[in-house]
Scaffold this motif. Structure first.
Motif, short mmCIF file in Angstrom:
data_model
loop_
_atom_site.label_atom_id
_atom_site.label_comp_id
_atom_site.label_asym_id
_atom_site.label_seq_id
_atom_site.Cartn_x
_atom_site.Cartn_y
_atom_site.Cartn_z
N GLN A 1 25.23 -61.20 53.53
CA GLN A 1 26.15 -62.27 53.16
C GLN A 1 27.37 -61.78 52.36
O GLN A 1 28.39 -62.44 52.33
N ARG A 2 27.21 -60.62 51.70
CA ARG A 2 28.32 -60.11 50.87
C ARG A 2 29.42 -59.49 51.74
O ARG A 2 29.13 -58.96 52.81
N LYS A 3 30.66 -59.54 51.22
CA LYS A 3 31.78 -58.93 51.95
C LYS A 3 32.23 -57.68 51.23
O LYS A 3 32.22 -57.61 50.00
N ASP A 4 32.67 -56.69 52.02
CA ASP A 4 33.25 -55.47 51.47
C ASP A 4 34.61 -55.86 50.87
O ASP A 4 35.44 -56.48 51.54
N LYS A 5 34.83 -55.51 49.61
CA LYS A 5 36.07 -55.92 48.93
C LYS A 5 37.31 -55.32 49.56
O LYS A 5 38.38 -55.93 49.54
#
Length: 102
Positions: free
Chosen positions: A29-33
């Motif tokens: 669910q996390r995105k690469d910044k």
């Protein structure tokens, strides 16, 4: 290098096993910044604990478990038992560690 740090100690016929597993446990669910792309899911799905070759615990985990999970469990046993912990993740990676009960 092992991803598992494990200690097991016997007291009054009960062995307590404490383990720290080094793993990113990504939910998907996390995105690469930098890129804005979602980081692919990468998490431990199953942990099996054995004492002298006999299964004493099986744990099924999902993406909600935090990074570098800590697991503790107890079973009826004695000093000198051989404890083995094995994990498998959703990408097919595995690791295991064996130690003697103190």
């Amino acid at each position: 290098m092992s991803t598992i740090k494990m200690r097991s100690k016997e007291s009054n016929g009960v062995v307590t096993v404490k383990a720290l597993i080094k793993h990113p446990m990504e939910t998907g669910q996390r995105k690469d910044k930098k890129t804005g792309e979602k980081i692919p899911a990468h998490f431990i799905q199953e942990v099996v604990g054995k004492a002298n070759g006999e299964e004493v615990i099986t744990v099924h985990w999902g993406p909600a478990v935090s990074k570098n999970p800590y697991l503790t469990f107890a079973y009826n046993g004695s000093k000198g038992d051989e404890v083995e912990l094995t994990w498998t993740d959703n990408k097919g990676n595995k690791d295991s560690k064996t130690s003697k009960v103190k």
